[in-house]
Design a protein around this motif. Structure first.
Motif, PDB file in Angstrom:
ATOM      1  N   THR A 210       8.417  52.020  26.293  1.00  0.00           N
ATOM      2  CA  THR A 210       9.069  50.709  25.670  1.00  0.00           C
ATOM      3  C   THR A 210       8.198  49.725  25.083  1.00  0.00           C
ATOM      4  O   THR A 210       8.570  49.023  24.081  1.00  0.00           O
ATOM      5  CB  THR A 210       9.901  50.211  27.227  1.00  0.00           C
ATOM      6  OG1 THR A 210      10.797  51.128  27.484  1.00  0.00           O
ATOM      7  CG2 THR A 210      10.388  48.675  26.767  1.00  0.00           C
ATOM      8  N   LEU A 211       7.043  49.605  25.863  1.00  0.00           N
ATOM      9  CA  LEU A 211       5.979  48.614  25.210  1.00  0.00           C
ATOM     10  C   LEU A 211       5.610  49.177  23.793  1.00  0.00           C
ATOM     11  O   LEU A 211       5.356  48.167  22.896  1.00  0.00           O
ATOM     12  CB  LEU A 211       4.760  48.737  26.036  1.00  0.00           C
ATOM     13  CG  LEU A 211       5.061  48.090  27.605  1.00  0.00           C
ATOM     14  CD1 LEU A 211       3.718  48.042  28.343  1.00  0.00           C
ATOM     15  CD2 LEU A 211       5.546  46.740  27.493  1.00  0.00           C
ATOM     16  N   VAL A 212       5.457  50.303  23.561  1.00  0.00           N
ATOM     17  CA  VAL A 212       5.328  50.633  22.230  1.00  0.00           C
ATOM     18  C   VAL A 212       6.161  50.540  21.290  1.00  0.00           C
ATOM     19  O   VAL A 212       5.916  49.999  20.138  1.00  0.00           O
ATOM     20  CB  VAL A 212       4.951  52.433  22.247  1.00  0.00           C
ATOM     21  CG1 VAL A 212       4.701  52.823  20.721  1.00  0.00           C
ATOM     22  CG2 VAL A 212       3.581  52.681  22.941  1.00  0.00           C
ATOM     23  N   GLY A 213       7.437  50.666  21.632  1.00  0.00           N
ATOM     24  CA  GLY A 213       8.482  50.264  20.863  1.00  0.00           C
ATOM     25  C   GLY A 213       8.860  48.853  20.528  1.00  0.00           C
ATOM     26  O   GLY A 213       9.031  48.399  19.078  1.00  0.00           O
ATOM     27  N   VAL A 214       8.345  48.189  21.385  1.00  0.00           N
ATOM     28  CA  VAL A 214       8.384  46.598  20.950  1.00  0.00           C
ATOM     29  C   VAL A 214       7.390  46.280  20.115  1.00  0.00           C
ATOM     30  O   VAL A 214       7.506  45.576  19.000  1.00  0.00           O
ATOM     31  CB  VAL A 214       8.342  45.826  22.402  1.00  0.00           C
ATOM     32  CG1 VAL A 214       7.909  44.346  21.983  1.00  0.00           C
ATOM     33  CG2 VAL A 214       9.534  45.981  23.163  1.00  0.00           C
ATOM     34  N   ALA A 215       6.329  46.907  20.321  1.00  0.00           N
ATOM     35  CA  ALA A 215       4.900  46.723  19.357  1.00  0.00           C
ATOM     36  C   ALA A 215       5.269  47.066  17.871  1.00  0.00           C
ATOM     37  O   ALA A 215       4.754  46.491  17.324  1.00  0.00           O
ATOM     38  CB  ALA A 215       3.768  47.291  20.169  1.00  0.00           C
ATOM     39  N   VAL A 230      10.062  43.561  32.568  1.00  0.00           N
ATOM     40  CA  VAL A 230       8.952  43.958  33.306  1.00  0.00           C
ATOM     41  C   VAL A 230       9.340  44.011  34.542  1.00  0.00           C
ATOM     42  O   VAL A 230      10.291  43.722  35.270  1.00  0.00           O
ATOM     43  CB  VAL A 230       8.396  42.310  33.762  1.00  0.00           C
ATOM     44  CG1 VAL A 230       7.188  42.185  34.732  1.00  0.00           C
ATOM     45  CG2 VAL A 230       7.851  41.775  32.313  1.00  0.00           C
ATOM     46  N   GLY A 231       8.843  45.399  35.006  1.00  0.00           N
ATOM     47  CA  GLY A 231       9.337  46.003  36.477  1.00  0.00           C
ATOM     48  C   GLY A 231       8.009  46.458  37.043  1.00  0.00           C
ATOM     49  O   GLY A 231       7.146  47.121  36.668  1.00  0.00           O
ATOM     50  N   GLY A 232       7.900  46.140  38.334  1.00  0.00           N
ATOM     51  CA  GLY A 232       6.897  46.360  39.393  1.00  0.00           C
ATOM     52  C   GLY A 232       5.560  45.504  38.893  1.00  0.00           C
ATOM     53  O   GLY A 232       5.534  44.826  38.051  1.00  0.00           O
ATOM     54  N   LYS A 233       4.728  45.716  40.050  1.00  0.00           N
ATOM     55  CA  LYS A 233       3.474  44.970  39.999  1.00  0.00           C
ATOM     56  C   LYS A 233       2.358  45.670  39.673  1.00  0.00           C
ATOM     57  O   LYS A 233       1.005  45.270  40.030  1.00  0.00           O
ATOM     58  CB  LYS A 233       3.277  44.180  41.354  1.00  0.00           C
ATOM     59  CG  LYS A 233       4.282  43.457  41.811  1.00  0.00           C
ATOM     60  CD  LYS A 233       4.007  42.489  42.979  1.00  0.00           C
ATOM     61  CE  LYS A 233       5.368  41.367  43.302  1.00  0.00           C
ATOM     62  NZ  LYS A 233       4.940  40.803  44.663  1.00  0.00           N
ATOM     63  N   ASP A 234       2.400  46.883  39.083  1.00  0.00           N
ATOM     64  CA  ASP A 234       1.321  47.607  38.736  1.00  0.00           C
ATOM     65  C   ASP A 234       0.746  47.455  37.389  1.00  0.00           C
ATOM     66  O   ASP A 234       1.020  46.368  36.815  1.00  0.00           O
ATOM     67  CB  ASP A 234       1.698  49.121  38.974  1.00  0.00           C
ATOM     68  CG  ASP A 234       2.941  49.469  37.710  1.00  0.00           C
ATOM     69  OD1 ASP A 234       3.260  48.659  37.265  1.00  0.00           O
ATOM     70  OD2 ASP A 234       3.530  50.706  37.798  1.00  0.00           O
ATOM     71  N   LEU A 239       0.935  44.643  32.287  1.00  0.00           N
ATOM     72  CA  LEU A 239       0.659  44.756  30.826  1.00  0.00           C
ATOM     73  C   LEU A 239       2.178  44.051  30.287  1.00  0.00           C
ATOM     74  O   LEU A 239       2.014  43.577  29.325  1.00  0.00           O
ATOM     75  CB  LEU A 239       0.603  45.944  30.334  1.00  0.00           C
ATOM     76  CG  LEU A 239       0.473  46.454  28.767  1.00  0.00           C
ATOM     77  CD1 LEU A 239      -0.604  45.603  28.314  1.00  0.00           C
ATOM     78  CD2 LEU A 239       0.245  48.078  28.715  1.00  0.00           C
ATOM     79  N   SER A 240       3.141  44.528  30.916  1.00  0.00           N
ATOM     80  CA  SER A 240       4.446  44.066  30.015  1.00  0.00           C
ATOM     81  C   SER A 240       4.676  42.217  30.295  1.00  0.00           C
ATOM     82  O   SER A 240       5.163  41.824  29.242  1.00  0.00           O
ATOM     83  CB  SER A 240       5.713  44.465  30.816  1.00  0.00           C
ATOM     84  OG  SER A 240       5.619  46.091  30.860  1.00  0.00           O
ATOM     85  N   THR A 245       4.032  37.195  27.255  1.00  0.00           N
ATOM     86  CA  THR A 245       3.211  35.951  27.089  1.00  0.00           C
ATOM     87  C   THR A 245       2.651  35.904  25.839  1.00  0.00           C
ATOM     88  O   THR A 245       2.458  34.621  25.077  1.00  0.00           O
ATOM     89  CB  THR A 245       2.003  35.800  28.415  1.00  0.00           C
ATOM     90  OG1 THR A 245       2.784  36.035  29.933  1.00  0.00           O
ATOM     91  CG2 THR A 245       1.570  34.547  28.073  1.00  0.00           C
ATOM     92  N   MET A 246       2.137  37.040  25.389  1.00  0.00           N
ATOM     93  CA  MET A 246       1.391  36.978  24.057  1.00  0.00           C
ATOM     94  C   MET A 246       2.367  36.721  23.101  1.00  0.00           C
ATOM     95  O   MET A 246       2.113  35.948  22.073  1.00  0.00           O
ATOM     96  CB  MET A 246       0.706  38.226  23.916  1.00  0.00           C
ATOM     97  CG  MET A 246      -0.081  38.540  22.570  1.00  0.00           C
ATOM     98  SD  MET A 246      -0.818  40.259  22.107  1.00  0.00           S
ATOM     99  CE  MET A 246       0.764  41.125  22.091  1.00  0.00           C
ATOM    100  N   LEU A 247       3.549  37.397  23.259  1.00  0.00           N
ATOM    101  CA  LEU A 247       4.703  37.156  21.862  1.00  0.00           C
ATOM    102  C   LEU A 247       5.242  35.581  22.173  1.00  0.00           C
ATOM    103  O   LEU A 247       5.604  35.241  21.073  1.00  0.00           O
ATOM    104  CB  LEU A 247       5.834  37.965  22.432  1.00  0.00           C
ATOM    105  CG  LEU A 247       5.559  39.667  22.344  1.00  0.00           C
ATOM    106  CD1 LEU A 247       6.602  40.363  22.555  1.00  0.00           C
ATOM    107  CD2 LEU A 247       5.125  39.981  20.587  1.00  0.00           C
ATOM    108  N   ASP A 248       5.332  35.203  23.258  1.00  0.00           N
ATOM    109  CA  ASP A 248       5.869  33.776  23.327  1.00  0.00           C
ATOM    110  C   ASP A 248       4.734  32.671  22.704  1.00  0.00           C
ATOM    111  O   ASP A 248       4.962  32.053  21.965  1.00  0.00           O
ATOM    112  CB  ASP A 248       6.017  33.296  24.857  1.00  0.00           C
ATOM    113  CG  ASP A 248       7.116  34.135  25.394  1.00  0.00           C
ATOM    114  OD1 ASP A 248       7.900  34.564  24.716  1.00  0.00           O
ATOM    115  OD2 ASP A 248       6.907  34.123  26.783  1.00  0.00           O
ATOM    116  N   ARG A 249       3.360  32.999  22.994  1.00  0.00           N
ATOM    117  CA  ARG A 249       2.452  32.219  22.519  1.00  0.00           C
ATOM    118  C   ARG A 249       2.326  32.522  20.650  1.00  0.00           C
ATOM    119  O   ARG A 249       2.143  31.425  20.256  1.00  0.00           O
ATOM    120  CB  ARG A 249       0.944  32.565  22.997  1.00  0.00           C
ATOM    121  CG  ARG A 249       0.989  31.992  24.406  1.00  0.00           C
ATOM    122  CD  ARG A 249      -0.464  32.366  24.754  1.00  0.00           C
ATOM    123  NE  ARG A 249      -0.671  31.621  26.268  1.00  0.00           N
ATOM    124  CZ  ARG A 249      -1.631  31.810  26.941  1.00  0.00           C
ATOM    125  NH1 ARG A 249      -2.823  32.467  26.434  1.00  0.00           N
ATOM    126  NH2 ARG A 249      -1.505  31.325  28.130  1.00  0.00           N
TER     127      ARG A 249
END
Length: 479
Positions: A210-215, A230-234, A239-240, A245-249
């Motif tokens: 999913t992250l790769v798809g968004v990038a 965003v799922g989980g605290k691992d 990273l999600s 946060t990076m996309l928002d900034r």
């Protein structure tokens, strides 16, 4: 090969190695135990035969049809329960045995058991001829289609040696079965581990996918208004969150950049239009009167100065909008920075400027903080044009306040004076780009503080900014 396949193969490989090691160790342990049990039985049989208890063995011409012969060396007719016969030969604990004696000169004499003659090696002849009583040697030999484990024990004093052997084909069959079972279990573990690894790898990599798809979508389309689930605290969850946060900034930075470009284009349009007009008039420069010429030149010089000032402010604002990592981290004495700014304004305007500092030292950008203080002082000098009263710069606990005796700031303008290019009605006819206080806000926020504006007690305005208290140096002589 994608990451999911690599993870699945890695899990399967680890499981295969572990299962293989466990299987090999288990097989060796089982084999050692079986062989140890056979050797123990052979030693027990040797001790019994050496003491004359040959009843444990059937006569050499043992009948395969069930006839029993007399026992050698005192053995009975096979009716003795100690014979333990089963089928085609005697057994101890279910194993078929054969015994023979080896004389000191190497001759072989059958004692009993299975009707086979065990081969004799040179080492066994040497053991029979000169071995010390109790010395032993264990070997495995093939006799026909059968395999025997042979224990040779020296009797000593020239009495030769005694050989007792057991058929180990059955034990080897059992060990072969164990090896097959271990191999099958290991193969099953490998298959299960591969399946579990594939499932686990799928669960791990689906979020990464999913992250790769968004990038890839951001790269292809340039869209920044995307959100990653965003799922989980691992680590993947963190990273999600970081990617969001990076996309928002990035989206905010793009919006700021577009707004800055639009505002700059708007503000640049007026001086450029004026310059084009003056350039057109200068084609008739020779026909102008001296007064008109002077006025035209003054206008060009003024517009050029304003344009240069606007460009400088834009560059400064662009630099002040960089990330926190570019803010600098050096000790800055705010009173010293204020004094430098005041000295520059004194030279330009001739105004009286009083600096009152408490020794506050801030860790931050020396250039940025100096620029913010200078803009505040220049702004005060510009709006307090009469110049009858001095401008006061007060510094307390990392808070910089500049007070003037000008017309002040209207209540409706107070919340907008720090916006880019905003100019109140009273400042429309004054020089400036409308970016000075915007830079003050950028510098304050980059140091964890905020700008502020208020009315001065005796008229005029109090404009300043603060910094995060954590940036104050412990050595600051604050009061």
């Amino acid at each position: 090969m994608n990451l999911r396949t690599r993870l699945a193969l890695s899990f399967a490989l680890v499981a295969a190695v572990v299962a293989g090691l466990v299987g090999v160790l288990s097989f060796h342990a089982a084999s050692d135990r079986v062989i140890g049990e056979i050797d123990t039985q052979l030693r027990s049989a040797t001790t019994a035969i050496a003491s004359g208890q040959t009843q444990i063995l059937a006569p050499v011409p043992a009948s395969r049809s069930g006839d029993a012969g007399g026992g050698r060396g005192g053995g009975g007719s096979g009716g003795d329960g100690d014979g333990g016969r089963d089928g085609d030969g005697p057994r101890i604990a279910g194993r078929q045995l054969v015994a023979q004696a080896v004389t000191a000169d190497g001759a072989v004499q059958a004692i009993g058991g299975l009707p086979v003659t065990l081969p004799i090696t040179d080492a066994e002849r040497s053991l029979a001829a000169s071995g010390t009583a109790g010395d032993t040697q264990v070997v495995e030999v093939d006799v026909g289609s059968d395999t025997f484990r042979v224990l040779t024990t020296a009797l000593g004093d020239g009495r030769g040696a005694l050989q007792v052997a057991a058929d180990v084909d059955e034990a080897e069959d059992v060990l072969t079965g164990v090896a097959i079972e271990i191999a099958l279990v290991s193969l099953g573990v490998l298959v299960v581990a591969a399946a579990a690894g594939w499932l686990l790898a799928w669960r791990i990599t689906r979020r990464l996918k999913t992250l790769v798809g968004v990038a890839e979508q951001v790269t292809a389309s340039g869209e920044l208004d995307l959100q990653v689930p965003v799922g989980g605290k691992d680590e993947v969850g963190r990273l999600s969150a970081s990617l969001n946060t990076m996309l928002d900034r990035l989206a905010a930075a793009r919006a700021d950049q577009e707004r800055l470009v639009q505002d700059a284009a708007h503000e640049l349009r007026t001086p450029l239009t004026s310059l084009r007009t003056n350039a057109s008039v200068m084609r008739r420069f020779a026909a102008l009167s001296p007064t008109a010429r002077d006025r035209l030149v003054d206008d060009v010089v003024g517009e050029t100065r304003e344009l240069s000032h606007l460009v400088d402010e834009l560059v400064e604002l662009s630099l002040s909008s960089r990330g926190p990592q570019d803010r600098g981290d050096e000790p800055v004495d705010l009173a010293e920075a204020a004094e430098h700014a005041a000295e520059r304004v004194r030279r330009r305007t001739g105004r009286q400027i009083h600096v009152d500092g408490d020794g506050s030292v801030v860790r931050g950008s020396r250039h940025g903080l100096g620029r913010a203080i200078s803009n505040l002082v220049e702004n005060a000098a510009k709006f307090d044009a009469d110049g009858h009263e001095p401008i006061h710069v007060n510094i307390r606990n990392g808070v910089v306040t500049v007070t003037d005796q000008g017309p002040g700031i209207a209540a409706g303008d107070a919340h907008r004076v720090f916006d880019r290019f905003y100019r109140a009605d009273v400042s429309r006819g004054l020089p400036g780009s409308g970016l000075g206080l915007s830079i003050v806000r950028e510098v304050a926020e980059s140091h964890g503080g905020s700008p502020f504006v208020a009315d001065a007690p005796d008229g005029g305005a109090r404009v300043g900014f603060s910094v995060d208290p954590s940036r104050l140096s412990p050595t600051s002589a604050t009061t």
